[in-house]
Motif scaffolding. Structure first.
Motif, short mmCIF file in Angstrom:
data_model
loop_
_atom_site.label_atom_id
_atom_site.label_comp_id
_atom_site.label_asym_id
_atom_site.label_seq_id
_atom_site.Cartn_x
_atom_site.Cartn_y
_atom_site.Cartn_z
N THR A 297 0.85 -1.18 0.00
CA THR A 297 0.00 0.00 0.00
C THR A 297 0.89 1.24 0.00
O THR A 297 1.88 1.28 0.73
CB THR A 297 -0.87 0.00 1.28
OG1 THR A 297 -1.60 -1.22 1.34
CG2 THR A 297 -1.84 1.16 1.28
N TYR A 298 0.54 2.24 -0.79
CA TYR A 298 1.31 3.49 -0.77
C TYR A 298 0.45 4.65 -1.21
O TYR A 298 -0.57 4.48 -1.90
CB TYR A 298 2.57 3.39 -1.63
CG TYR A 298 2.33 3.11 -3.10
CD1 TYR A 298 2.19 4.15 -4.00
CD2 TYR A 298 2.26 1.81 -3.57
CE1 TYR A 298 1.97 3.90 -5.35
CE2 TYR A 298 2.05 1.54 -4.91
CZ TYR A 298 1.91 2.60 -5.80
OH TYR A 298 1.70 2.34 -7.13
N ASP A 299 0.86 5.86 -0.78
CA ASP A 299 0.15 7.09 -1.14
C ASP A 299 0.73 7.70 -2.41
O ASP A 299 0.00 8.10 -3.29
CB ASP A 299 0.26 8.13 -0.01
CG ASP A 299 -0.55 7.74 1.22
OD1 ASP A 299 -1.56 7.03 1.07
OD2 ASP A 299 -0.17 8.16 2.33
N PHE B 173 -0.56 11.37 9.89
CA PHE B 173 -1.08 10.92 8.60
C PHE B 173 -2.38 11.61 8.26
O PHE B 173 -3.06 12.14 9.12
CB PHE B 173 -1.33 9.40 8.63
CG PHE B 173 -0.14 8.60 9.04
CD1 PHE B 173 0.83 8.26 8.12
CD2 PHE B 173 0.02 8.19 10.35
CE1 PHE B 173 1.93 7.52 8.50
CE2 PHE B 173 1.12 7.45 10.74
CZ PHE B 173 2.07 7.12 9.81
N TYR C 21 3.52 5.50 3.48
CA TYR C 21 2.49 6.51 3.68
C TYR C 21 3.11 7.90 3.76
O TYR C 21 4.13 8.11 4.44
CB TYR C 21 1.71 6.25 4.97
CG TYR C 21 0.85 5.01 4.93
CD1 TYR C 21 -0.06 4.79 3.89
CD2 TYR C 21 0.94 4.06 5.92
CE1 TYR C 21 -0.86 3.66 3.85
CE2 TYR C 21 0.14 2.92 5.90
CZ TYR C 21 -0.75 2.73 4.86
OH TYR C 21 -1.54 1.61 4.83
N GLN D 226 -7.01 5.52 9.52
CA GLN D 226 -6.78 4.14 9.09
C GLN D 226 -5.29 3.90 8.81
O GLN D 226 -4.79 2.79 9.03
CB GLN D 226 -7.65 3.77 7.88
CG GLN D 226 -7.26 4.39 6.55
CD GLN D 226 -7.72 5.85 6.39
OE1 GLN D 226 -8.34 6.43 7.26
NE2 GLN D 226 -7.38 6.45 5.26
N LYS D 227 -4.57 4.92 8.36
CA LYS D 227 -3.13 4.75 8.10
C LYS D 227 -2.36 4.63 9.41
O LYS D 227 -1.48 3.78 9.53
CB LYS D 227 -2.61 5.91 7.26
CG LYS D 227 -3.20 5.89 5.86
CD LYS D 227 -2.79 7.09 5.06
CE LYS D 227 -3.53 7.08 3.73
NZ LYS D 227 -3.30 8.28 2.97
N SER D 228 -2.70 5.45 10.40
CA SER D 228 -2.01 5.34 11.70
C SER D 228 -2.33 3.98 12.34
O SER D 228 -1.46 3.37 12.95
CB SER D 228 -2.39 6.49 12.64
OG SER D 228 -3.76 6.48 12.95
N GLY E 56 -4.80 10.54 13.65
CA GLY E 56 -3.99 10.07 12.56
C GLY E 56 -2.51 10.19 12.86
O GLY E 56 -1.72 10.42 11.95
N HIS F 236 -2.95 1.16 10.73
CA HIS F 236 -2.17 0.15 10.01
C HIS F 236 -0.71 0.17 10.44
O HIS F 236 -0.12 -0.88 10.74
CB HIS F 236 -2.31 0.36 8.49
CG HIS F 236 -1.65 -0.71 7.69
ND1 HIS F 236 -0.83 -0.42 6.62
CD2 HIS F 236 -1.64 -2.06 7.81
CE1 HIS F 236 -0.38 -1.56 6.11
NE2 HIS F 236 -0.85 -2.56 6.81
N VAL F 237 -0.10 1.37 10.48
CA VAL F 237 1.31 1.49 10.88
C VAL F 237 1.50 0.98 12.30
O VAL F 237 2.42 0.20 12.57
CB VAL F 237 1.80 2.95 10.74
CG1 VAL F 237 3.16 3.14 11.38
CG2 VAL F 237 1.83 3.36 9.27
N ALA G 44 4.08 -1.12 3.31
CA ALA G 44 3.33 0.11 3.04
C ALA G 44 4.28 1.30 3.05
O ALA G 44 5.31 1.29 3.72
CB ALA G 44 2.25 0.31 4.09
#
Length: 120
Positions: A5-7, A102, A29, A106-108, A87, A110-111, A27
């Protein structure tokens, strides 16, 4: 890794260019705010782009999971709401703390979970 996953593609490619043999990206981010440009998670380490150096310089810092002592959810609110309502996370390595914010909780989440999985 096809399912990473990446931004931003350029950040993903920067992490990809520095991988060790057999290392895989989980990932990448984009970070918001001052100081941190992005965070990358691989199956071996956390990679943070730090833009806080004087003279418009920046560093790419690799942190092996074995050196991380804890990971925190950072919030300026009370814990009345959801655990991951923010985030931002903080990664504690010895006496140094890397804070990463972030776009989106949801990104925080996941990390935080990837790091916790690798350090516990």
């Amino acid at each position: 890794m096809a399912n990473a996953t990446y931004d931003r593609k350029e950040q993903f490619q920067q992490i990809q260019s520095g991988l060790l043999d057999g290392e895989h990206i989980i990932a990448v981010y984009d970070a918001v705010g001052t100081g941190t440009g992005f965070i990358g998670l691989t199956d071996r380490r956390v990679i943070i782009q730090d833009r806080s150096f004087i003279g418009k310089r920046y560093a790419i810092t690799s942190i092996p999971y074995s050196k991380i002592t804890s990971v925190s959810v950072v919030s300026n609110k009370s814990w009345g709401g959801s655990f991951f309502s923010t985030g931002a996370i903080a990664i504690h390595v010895g006496t140094h703390t890397y804070e990463v914010e972030f776009r989106g909780a949801q990104k925080s989440h996941h990390v935080h979970n990837v790091i916790l999985h690798h350090i516990s």
